[in-house]
Structure formats: C-alpha cells, structure tokens
Design a protein around this motif. Sequence first.
Motif, PDB file in Angstrom:
ATOM      1  N   CYS A   1       0.823  -1.215   0.000  1.00 34.48           N
ATOM      2  CA  CYS A   1       0.000   0.000   0.000  1.00 34.48           C
ATOM      3  C   CYS A   1       0.854   1.261   0.000  1.00 34.48           C
ATOM      4  CB  CYS A   1      -0.923   0.023   1.217  1.00 34.48           C
ATOM      5  SG  CYS A   1      -2.202  -1.206   1.124  1.00 34.48           S
ATOM      6  N   LEU A   2       2.156   1.105  -0.085  1.00 29.51           N
ATOM      7  CA  LEU A   2       3.029   2.267   0.048  1.00 29.51           C
ATOM      8  C   LEU A   2       2.683   3.409  -0.914  1.00 29.51           C
ATOM      9  CD1 LEU A   2       5.192   2.842   2.059  1.00 29.51           C
ATOM     10  CD2 LEU A   2       6.899   2.315   0.332  1.00 29.51           C
ATOM     11  N   PRO A   3       2.401   3.122  -2.191  1.00 34.22           N
ATOM     12  CA  PRO A   3       2.029   4.238  -3.069  1.00 34.22           C
ATOM     13  C   PRO A   3       0.807   4.986  -2.543  1.00 34.22           C
ATOM     14  CG  PRO A   3       2.410   2.248  -4.344  1.00 34.22           C
ATOM     15  CD  PRO A   3       2.471   1.850  -2.906  1.00 34.22           C
TER      16      PRO A   3
ATOM     17  N   ASN B   1       4.362  23.287  -1.591  1.00 30.68           N
ATOM     18  CA  ASN B   1       3.467  22.221  -2.024  1.00 30.68           C
ATOM     19  C   ASN B   1       3.916  21.619  -3.340  1.00 30.68           C
ATOM     20  OD1 ASN B   1       1.707  21.887   0.023  1.00 30.68           O
ATOM     21  ND2 ASN B   1       0.200  23.353  -0.733  1.00 30.68           N
ATOM     22  N   LEU B   2       4.320  22.472  -4.267  1.00 29.14           N
ATOM     23  CA  LEU B   2       4.780  21.952  -5.547  1.00 29.14           C
ATOM     24  C   LEU B   2       6.007  21.080  -5.344  1.00 29.14           C
ATOM     25  CD1 LEU B   2       4.371  24.965  -7.999  1.00 29.14           C
ATOM     26  CD2 LEU B   2       3.068  22.844  -7.936  1.00 29.14           C
ATOM     27  N   PHE B   3       6.883  21.519  -4.466  1.00 32.79           N
ATOM     28  CA  PHE B   3       8.090  20.762  -4.189  1.00 32.79           C
ATOM     29  C   PHE B   3       7.739  19.377  -3.633  1.00 32.79           C
ATOM     30  CE2 PHE B   3      11.291  19.527  -1.014  1.00 32.79           C
ATOM     31  CZ  PHE B   3      12.377  19.358  -1.860  1.00 32.79           C
ATOM     32  N   VAL B   4       6.851  19.373  -2.636  1.00 35.44           N
ATOM     33  CA  VAL B   4       6.438  18.099  -2.030  1.00 35.44           C
ATOM     34  C   VAL B   4       5.826  17.188  -3.084  1.00 35.44           C
ATOM     35  CG1 VAL B   4       4.739  17.074  -0.482  1.00 35.44           C
ATOM     36  CG2 VAL B   4       6.160  18.952   0.298  1.00 35.44           C
ATOM     37  N   ARG B   5       4.981  17.768  -3.913  1.00 34.73           N
ATOM     38  CA  ARG B   5       4.310  16.986  -4.936  1.00 34.73           C
ATOM     39  C   ARG B   5       5.328  16.420  -5.940  1.00 34.73           C
ATOM     40  NH1 ARG B   5      -0.851  14.776  -5.628  1.00 34.73           N
ATOM     41  NH2 ARG B   5      -0.569  13.738  -7.603  1.00 34.73           N
ATOM     42  N   LEU B   6       6.287  17.251  -6.324  1.00 37.62           N
ATOM     43  CA  LEU B   6       7.281  16.802  -7.296  1.00 37.62           C
ATOM     44  C   LEU B   6       8.125  15.673  -6.715  1.00 37.62           C
ATOM     45  CD1 LEU B   6       8.405  20.127  -8.986  1.00 37.62           C
ATOM     46  CD2 LEU B   6       7.117  18.246  -9.993  1.00 37.62           C
ATOM     47  N   VAL B   7       8.496  15.804  -5.462  1.00 35.03           N
ATOM     48  CA  VAL B   7       9.264  14.740  -4.817  1.00 35.03           C
ATOM     49  C   VAL B   7       8.447  13.451  -4.836  1.00 35.03           C
ATOM     50  CG1 VAL B   7      10.167  13.904  -2.613  1.00 35.03           C
ATOM     51  CG2 VAL B   7      10.662  16.235  -3.373  1.00 35.03           C
ATOM     52  N   TYR B   8       7.174  13.596  -4.512  1.00 37.42           N
ATOM     53  CA  TYR B   8       6.286  12.433  -4.507  1.00 37.42           C
ATOM     54  C   TYR B   8       6.219  11.800  -5.898  1.00 37.42           C
ATOM     55  CZ  TYR B   8       1.743  10.138  -4.993  1.00 37.42           C
ATOM     56  OH  TYR B   8       0.730   9.261  -5.303  1.00 37.42           O
ATOM     57  N   GLU B   9       6.049  12.643  -6.919  1.00 35.11           N
ATOM     58  CA  GLU B   9       5.965  12.119  -8.283  1.00 35.11           C
ATOM     59  C   GLU B   9       7.257  11.402  -8.666  1.00 35.11           C
ATOM     60  OE1 GLU B   9       3.476  12.042 -10.271  1.00 35.11           O
ATOM     61  OE2 GLU B   9       2.071  13.305  -9.177  1.00 35.11           O
ATOM     62  N   ALA B  10       8.384  11.993  -8.250  1.00 35.90           N
ATOM     63  CA  ALA B  10       9.672  11.397  -8.585  1.00 35.90           C
ATOM     64  C   ALA B  10       9.791  10.014  -7.943  1.00 35.90           C
ATOM     65  CB  ALA B  10      10.803  12.305  -8.122  1.00 35.90           C
ATOM     66  N   ILE B  11       9.409   9.936  -6.683  1.00 35.17           N
ATOM     67  CA  ILE B  11       9.476   8.649  -5.986  1.00 35.17           C
ATOM     68  C   ILE B  11       8.555   7.636  -6.653  1.00 35.17           C
ATOM     69  CG2 ILE B  11       8.919   7.452  -3.834  1.00 35.17           C
ATOM     70  CD1 ILE B  11       9.739  10.035  -2.378  1.00 35.17           C
TER      71      ILE B  11
ATOM     72  N   GLY C   1       7.446   7.668  -9.725  1.00 43.68           N
ATOM     73  CA  GLY C   1       7.967   7.318 -11.031  1.00 43.68           C
ATOM     74  C   GLY C   1       9.049   6.264 -10.913  1.00 43.68           C
ATOM     75  N   ARG C   2       9.914   6.422  -9.918  1.00 43.53           N
ATOM     76  CA  ARG C   2      11.017   5.488  -9.767  1.00 43.53           C
ATOM     77  C   ARG C   2      10.526   4.099  -9.366  1.00 43.53           C
ATOM     78  NH1 ARG C   2      15.749   7.244  -6.009  1.00 43.53           N
ATOM     79  NH2 ARG C   2      15.281   5.202  -5.195  1.00 43.53           N
ATOM     80  N   SER C   3       9.564   4.093  -8.444  1.00 46.59           N
ATOM     81  CA  SER C   3       9.099   2.778  -7.990  1.00 46.59           C
ATOM     82  C   SER C   3       8.298   2.084  -9.092  1.00 46.59           C
ATOM     83  CB  SER C   3       8.282   2.901  -6.710  1.00 46.59           C
ATOM     84  OG  SER C   3       7.069   3.531  -6.984  1.00 46.59           O
ATOM     85  N   ASN C   4       7.634   2.880  -9.938  1.00 50.72           N
ATOM     86  CA  ASN C   4       6.902   2.284 -11.059  1.00 50.72           C
ATOM     87  C   ASN C   4       7.866   1.633 -12.040  1.00 50.72           C
ATOM     88  OD1 ASN C   4       4.394   2.800 -10.224  1.00 50.72           O
ATOM     89  ND2 ASN C   4       3.989   4.513 -11.595  1.00 50.72           N
TER      90      ASN C   4
END
Lengths: 568, 340, 360
Positions: A490-492, A550-560, A562-565
């Motif tokens: 459930c991590l994502p 917020n954008l920074f947090v969101r981008l970090v989240y997207e990066a993570i 993307g990597r796990s995908n």
Amino acid sequence: MEKLKQKIMRCTKEDIVRAIAIYAVVAFLLVFLVCPLCTLFVKAFQNKDGAFVGFAQFIKYFQSKSLIQSISHTFFVAIMSTIISVTLAFFFSYALSRKNVPCKGFFQYIGMIPIFAPTMLLGIALIYLFGNKGIFTALGLKVALYGKVGIIIAESIYCFPVATTILMVAFSAADNRLYEAADTMGTSTLRKMLTITIPNVKYGLISALFVAFTYSFTDFGAPSVVGGNYNVLATDVYKQVVGQQNFNMGAVVGIILLFPAVLSFVVDRITNQKQSAAINSKSVPYQIKPDKKSDALATAFCICITLVMVIFFAVALFASLIKLWPYNLTFTISNYDLTKIASGSGFTAFKNSILISLITAVLGTIVTFVGAYMIEKNQKFKTSRRIAYFLSITPLAIPGTVIGLSFIMFFNASQFNIPFMDGYALQNPFHGMYGTIWILILANMIHFYSVPFSTATTSLKRLDKEFETVSESLAVPFYRTLGKVTLPLCLPAICEMWVYFFVNSLVTVSAVVFLASPTAPIASVIIVSMEGAGQTAPAVAMCMLLLFINLFVRLVYEAIRGRSNKKK
Amino acid sequence: MSVNLRISNVSKVFEKNIALNNVSLDIQAGEFVCLLGPSGCGKSTLLRLIAGLDKPNEGSIYINDRNVTNLPPARRNFGIMFQSYALFPNLTAYENVAYGLRNKKMRNQDIEARVDRLFHMIKLDSAKKRLPSQLSGGEQQRVALARALATEPDFLLLDEPLSALDAKVRISLRKEICRIQKELGLTTIMVTHDQDEALTMADRIIVMNKSVVMQEGTPEEIYEHPENPFVADFIGSINFIDKEKCKLYGLCEQERAAIRPEKIELSRTEKEASLRAQIKEIEFRGFYDRITVCVSHGVQGDMILLVDVPFRMVKTMQFRIGEVVYVNLPREELLGFKTA
Amino acid sequence: MKRIVVLAMAAMLAVTALTGCVTKAEGQADSTTTVADSDENVLNVYTALEDEQVADYLTEFKEQNPDVTVNVTRESTGVITSKLLAEKENPVVDVVWGLSATSLLVLAQEGMLDAYAPEGVDRILPEFKDDAEVPTWVGIDAWETAFIVNKEVLKSNGIDTVPTSYEDLLDPKYKGLIAMSNPASSGTGLLTVNGILNLYGDEEGWNYLDKLHENVAVYMHSGSQPAKATAAGEYGIGVSFGYRCIQSAEEVGSDICEAVFPKEGSGWDLEANALIKKDNQKEIAKKFLDWAISDNIMKKYATNYPIVATGVGDNIPEGYAKNPIDQLIPDMDFAKAAQNRESILETWTERYDAKSAEQE
C-alpha cells in the motif's frame, strides 16, 4: 456474566490488539468529530449566556435581510461557478483522455496548480488582472470585479482541479468495445458522445457537480478578497464569529452551511456505488484514434486552459516581486522577508504551518490507514466497524468552516454541564489544547479525513483478501503481515495520503481561521489578516511560498512514484 | 502427523440466510475429501468453519477428538490454498514459502533446508528467487502449496485451488496435489464445484446442496449409485424419466427413474424391449457423440433421451438426423428414486 | 484468567478517568489554564496597532527581555474587542496594547480591566488616561480620520478636484469611487462614524451617512485597507486615518496620491494600554505596560503619530497639519461612545450592510 467471561477467555492477544485499534479509531472520531458537532448544534439553540432559546437564533437569523441575502448570494455564486468549472473540466478531461493531445502530463499538472495555493491567491491575482488598475483592465477589458463576478471566476478556478480529477477517473473507465460496436454500425460522432460517452461518465459528472458545488458554497478565501460588499455565508460566519464573536449566530450559519454539503454527500455516495457497479473487469480500455481536426481543437482548448492558469500564477509571482503595484514596479524580494510581516510573527507562522502540515500528514495518514485497515481487514467487531466506516466518510460532508466553528466551541469550553445534575460538570480534558498547534492539527486531520481514508480503503480492497487468512493459517500474527506485506503493497497509496494531508493542511483557511491563536499563528490565517489590512504584496508572497512548498512536495512524490513504477 | 476431523451437527446462519443446516461429517486421518456442490451450497462456509475463520452458531468441530470449535485459526495447525493463490506479491517465492517459518523460533539453516526440500517436492527449484508476478499461474499455485505445507500442518484445506488455471495445467496439478497428499498422508479437504476434479482426486466425495449434505461416498458410489435426483443430476449427465412415462413404457414402479446417457444402447435393429425412436440431434463431443432421440408412443408419450455413443461405434454406424432407430434401456442400469 | 484481570483494570481506569473529569461546576472555570498562564516567560498581547509598527516597536522590549516569548495577535479594533469580550470568562491575553479608548472603556464597563499605574504615568497628559488615581487604561497616542485621494484615478474618471471636506464626499461625481472602513470591524471606521455623529448631531449625522452610502463603493475590513487599496489605484478616495493616508501617499508619490484632512475636523480616538483582570496576573505584564509608555517608545510613537500621550512632539511627522490638535473634533466623549458602541454598530449594520446587499 459467565458468557462474557467465556467470550473474553476466547480472545487471543491479536484480538485484543485489534479491539484496541478499532475502538481507538472510533473514539478518536467520536471525540473530535461528533462531540464538536454536537457542541455546535447545542450552541445554535442557545443565547450568548448559554440559556436554551429554541429556534430564537434561527428566527433572528431569518429576520435579518442582509443574512437572508447571503443565502441567495451563496447559492447563485456556487451554482454559477459549479457550471463553469465542471463544463471546462469536462472538456479538459475529455480532451486529455479521449483525444490525441501532446504533453498530456504537462497539461494535467498545470491544471492541478490551484489546489496547491490558498484560495486567497486566486482572489488577489484577479485584482491584479481585472482590478481598477489590472493588466487586462488597462488593455480595455473592464469587468465589475468586486462582488459576484470576482467570486465566480475565483471559485471556478478553485473547483477546476477537483472536477478534473473526478472526471478523468470517470473517462478512464470507458469500455472500448462499445465504441467498436458503434463504429461497426456507422454511428456518428455526436451520437456516440450522447449515447455512450455521456451516459458512461454520468455518475462522475454528477459527483463532480456536487463536489464543486460544495467547494464553492463553503469557500472563505476568495470571497474575503474579491467579495467587496457581496456577502456570502462563509464570510458571514467569519464576520459573526471573528468580527463580533457571536458564536451562537455563527453556529446557526454553520448549520445552514451543512445542508447543501450533506445533500451533495448523499448524492456522491449513491453515485459512487453506481459508478463502481457500471465497470467490470472485462472492459477494454479506450483506444484513442487520431483525428486531425478534433485533436487540434482539443489541444487548443488545453492550451487555453493552461494559459489561464499560467497567467494567474505568473501574475501572482510578479505581484510578489515588485515594490508597489501599480506605481512602482521595481523588483524587490523584500515581500518575502517573513520577519518583517505580521507583527514579526511571519516567520513563526510559516514555520508553524509547515510543522502543522507535517504532523497532520504523519498522524493523519496513520489514523486513516489504521482505521481503513481495521474496517477492511477484520471479521469481528461488526458494529464498531460499521460505526467507524460511517464516521470516517462523514467529514466529507462537513465544510471546513463548520469544523473550525465546532472545534472552537468544543475546545474553548473548560467544562460541560451535565444535564439533570445541578452543580456538577464534566471537565473538558481537551481544553488545554486550545490555543496550541494541536487543535489545528486535529482540525486538519478531521477536515481532510475522508479522502485519504477512501484512498486507503481502495488500495486495501485491491489486495487479495485471503492474505490475512493465509497468515492466520500459518499462525503469523496479523501485525506481522501488515508490516511485511500489506504496508509495502500500500506504500504508493500511503504516500498519496500523506501528500494529500500535507498539501491541504498547508493551504486551508476555512477551518483554521477560527482556531489560530496568538500562541500559534499560521501562514494561511496570517495571509487573510494581511490581506484585510491591505498588505497585499506580502500576502501574495506568503501564498507563493506555500505554493512552492506544495509543488516541491508533490514533485518529490511524483519522482518517488515514477522510480518505484519503473522498478516494477 | 495426520489427524481425523469430526463435524457434529453444525449450523451457520448469516443474517437470516442459512448457510449450513445441521451438518455432520467424519473425516479419517489421511483421507482426501472433496466438498462438491453448486455455488451457494455451503461448502465454502463449511471449510471456513473447519479453518476457524468463522464460528458455527450451533454444533461442534473436533480435531483428533478434541473440541476446537472456539479455537482461533492460528492454533488449529492447518495449511490453506486459495483459487487466487494469495501469494504475497512483494516477497519472492522463497520468502513466501518461508513466511510461516520466520515466525517460529527456527534457526535460519533449518528454515533453508526445509524450504529447499519443499521446492524440490513441488519441482520448482529454479523459481525460488522470483517474484510471484514472474511465475505462471500453475507455478504460483505450486508455491502456494509449498507455503501451506511449510509449517508441517496437521491437515490441508484447499478452496477451489485449480479453478483459475488453464485446462491442461489444471489436470497436471491435480496429479501433483494427489501425489504430494499421498506422500505425506495428509488429511485434506478440498472445496470444488468441478465434478471431474472431485471424481479424479477424492477418496471420498461429499455432495452438498442448499446447506445440507446430499450424499457422501467414494467417487464410484456417488456416480453409480446416486441416492437422490440432485446428486444424479449434478454429477455427470443423466436422463430423468417421470412416473407416467415409466408406466407407459413399463420401465419401473418407482416415483422417478433415471439413466446415464452412456448406458443406453442404440441400434438399427429392433430387439426385445427396445423402443422405437427418431434421431433429433447429433452433437460431436470428440471421443463420443451425444445423440438426442425422441421416443414416441401416442400423442402425449413423447420422451426425449440423450444417448452417448462411443467414437468407434459412431464411425461404423453413421447415424443421421431424422433416422429411425431403436433404443434399449437396460433394466439393471436404471436408477429408481422414491421422490420426484 | 489473566485476560479478565487486564480487561477489568482497563475498564476501571476508563471509569476513573471519566469520573475524574466530573467536578463541582463552581469556581473551576479556568483551573486548566493555570499552569500555562503563570509562566512568566510568556506574554500574550492583543493589539490593534499597525502591523509594521508592532514589529518595529517590539524590538526594544525583546532586547530588554530576551527570555520572554511575546505572542502578539494583531487584528482590527472591532475584532480584538469582540475577542476580548468573548473571552471574558477565561481571558487568554495578559495585556492589551494600543487598542482604542472607546473599546477599552467597553471592557472597563464589563469589569474586565485591572487598574495599574505604570512607571512614568505622571508624564501622560490627563486627557490621555483614565481619571482615576490608579488608571485602568493609559493612552499612548491619538489617531484621526483622514482621506487619501488618488488623483490619477479621479482624473481617469474625468474629475480633477480633490475633496477636502465631508461635504465634498457627497458630490455625485464621486459615486462608486469611495472606499471606507467598516466600523463593525475597524476602529478607524468607528471613530469616523462617531466623529460625524458628533459633528452633525445624531439625526443629521445618520442622514449624512445615508447620503455618503450612495457614493461608497465598498466598506472594508480594516482602517488601513481603504488607504492601501486607493493607493493601489483600486478606488479614487479612501476614508482611512492620518498615519496610513500619509504613509501610503508617500509610498506612491505626491503626484499620484494625496492625504487630506477633512476641513470640518477629524473624528479621533486614543490608542491605549490596559491590564487584563485575571487570577494569575504576571509581573512581566506590568513590566510590559511600564515599557509601553517609556521615553524611548514614546519617541517611536511620535515618529508615526503627531499627537502622543505626552503631548505634541517637536518633530511633527511629515504630512501632518502644523497644529494637529486643531484638526481634531473637540469634545469627543469616549465614555458616551463606549456606551453607545453596540447600538451604533447595530444601526450601521442594519442600514448599510443590508442595503449594500440589496443593491446587487
């Protein structure tokens, strides 16, 4: 008694852990959701001295012309912004999911920007664009900004991202076989739209309409900036409660605010159930067929929407970086000097906001996930689970304003009188939280509880329900499986919940505007008060800072993500 | 170690729906028992009660004559397999199998030895390091079996373990499971709605319908001597003949008679007691043809019968639709039922 | 068996926790806040002073008392007043700093203030403090109604005159160009209304406000906002207060904006300090009040306001009239204003809040 004894004897250690967890979640929601709401209801039927007055407060409210006016204003503004935002979101998500539009990710992200900033920012940007000295006004585009027009524009933009998100999901659930069948019968594009596409997204559309309506019906930020003399319910509550400290009347308005929200909540629940019934696992995903003309049109539309968003936020950025609009346009970063603003508490407020968002995100994610887990992956405690589920989705129907109001009433009271026991009162053990950041954290946790809860529930539902059975058969305790299997899987979803809590807690105004205190100032409330004092540029700068974080947090989240995908 | 199980007068009610109605069963140590029945018959509920995942409203469950009705699943020591495999997708095949062992106070090298042995047994030594998503359905189910066996359970519960697999894989896994079950002599209970599965794998079949046990017995008993029309109909194909037709054609005295299609003889020449019939349909079934014939006797006496004709005979006889033939219903193959 | 014991203990614990919460209703109102309140290192302050001033003024106090955390809530006068009234039973703050005398008198009438004579109170002119020997409130400065006029905006509307009096504001050509502060939330708004009622008398005063309402575009939350918005070109005329009008006009330049003091005289009020009555008064609160009228800080007040409580300073800030006292409407009765505050606000809200809504 003997039966009870046997029942207890039968409990395993795990059962006790489970029981504690589920009862803790129920208790949390009872104390911090139900109790404050009850206080609000009680207050609405009392006068200032706490005597029961029945409907007197309501009658007084409905006799005041200006307050009555607010109701029709609020409806007008909410309906207009709902229609505009959902229409735009409909075509936007249609273009992105059904047409060959390049750079879809880019368009989608730009379209999401408004949720990352406080709504005051939209109002302020509007002033820079359409105010008396606005950029567009100078170009000859004159609109009567202050009042309904301004509110409607701001709310339309505010509601756009959430409507888009809902509709994107609805559009993605199409069954391509229907379109292929229609094509073999030579069906026209329009007929396909009317007979397949729209019925298909019908429930998503209804859901988007109601959510947008609730958002614009209860928003405080934008009307407080561009509302002028155009009173709406959310600003009325603020005037009554903050301006005149008339909590009882505030409670009355709060209850009125609850009605449409509860209605939309019920509709949303019904449509949600139907939507999930309409899709089955055999559906084939939609295949986009290139069509030059309509693709170009769709792209043009997306560019237009994106351009509007970009203009709004570019203007806001610009406004935060100049000395004095419109007469002194020299570049400065002094507006970002947090130590100079809000009586020197600007930096503290900013720090508090981030701290509160972080704590809310961590605690909120834990509580909602544990709650969802105990409800979803549990055979026992049927009644408690049902109560917990109901309470977990209830916050969706409670406007932030109402949460803020009920919290201030609940926590401010040092004791509650016990009916029929004169002379004795129940000490309020939570009174000590009043004026600390914990009341703000709790308000945010409750305010934003339902969406992450649903995220958790959905992701748990997707897991094989036999995992727990297998573990039991292997005599592995459930918490081990939770840690080893369920949580990693459930991590994502957990990251998504965390980001949701964080982003929303950082920019929210409606609930916290009543709760922030001298000892715990926070950024979004400081923005409101700076704006109220006419300090527009520092207010914008603060908004922009929140937006960037917020954008920074969101981008970090997207990066993570993307990597796990990719790893998979 | 293998155990016997006793289910004694168990009933289970779900919110007014009766899932099990006074069910009793005896399962011997080392026996392979199939619970067979249509969906909603209560077979899965019974399995869950045996596992301890649900509690019966009435009745008791005994393992080796010890009452375990209120014992939680973790203390019943069984292994379980599901249709969905339920392998933990984030753990390797090896870790999945070792999952139940990690919780016990076992030395790492002991765990390793045991898991290696299990992988050898399921013939998947090469797949240890792979994630479930990198394995085929059959391989996943074999890993699930190894996981269920890892903790050395007293008995094994299989909940439609083969239903999600392709026909070929299913057949090979049937043998595999039976082989391992016999090897370990493990008491096993399998739930299935697939009669072929039940007939080929089980030592004993328990046919269930509408919350009660309809019949129990060896596969042969169930097939050859169904005790009631439901069992006869549910397992294999069958022609039912009602009381009037029985009388009309002088077949039997009972309320209802039945005969399996493969027991009916079909010929072009009239014999004693054979009936005249016309061929209505011929269905190619590979190693046999299913032929629908209509026996007629007056206006109300039409009787439709299914007849299975073996491939060799089909080749030589070359039946055609519309042709008049003679059917023979051997009296000794006729099943009689007291109820309709 | 062990389990039963554990569960029974848990149940007992829950019951005791609950009963522990039940107490006699009387006299316990703020027992829970006691602990936090008696902390001498925390000072909670409400103020209606201007934002940028607060930070500037406070530097000195913070330097002198480095261990003390000063929590300042700054809001408009109306909001601060309502907050204090609402918290009457359970006050959050220790002192009030720079709140209008009218509001402090309301609080005094409610019995919420404690008399305290800060160090150097003798220097404060008698009309700037409470009459009593030990005063309940002590003034620091005075502020008054003023207009800011955006000449550029007026010009673009074809107007090249600058209004210099209340009477001028009624000219129909200014319709929709005037921004004013809302007296319900803003102290400036209230003193302007009080000044007009004082100047014209009650009946004529309300008549004047009726007519003014025809020209007003918006009533704003704070005293500063009309000036700031007018300086930003959103409105032609902002009815605000002297300091803010001058400061905003200066910021944008005299060719664009101009601060004007109405010919008829300005409504005015005092910004004053007071000690909140509560069970656990802190020494630091008194120390703060001493500091708040010390020489250094009085000098600082004087850089922003021409009239401070020790008298009109020698260096009148730029933009003010030569004799600022003359600009003030004489005989403003704060006691009466305090008594009538609620009824005036009610009348105002009923007339203009509702009416402005109806026009939509």
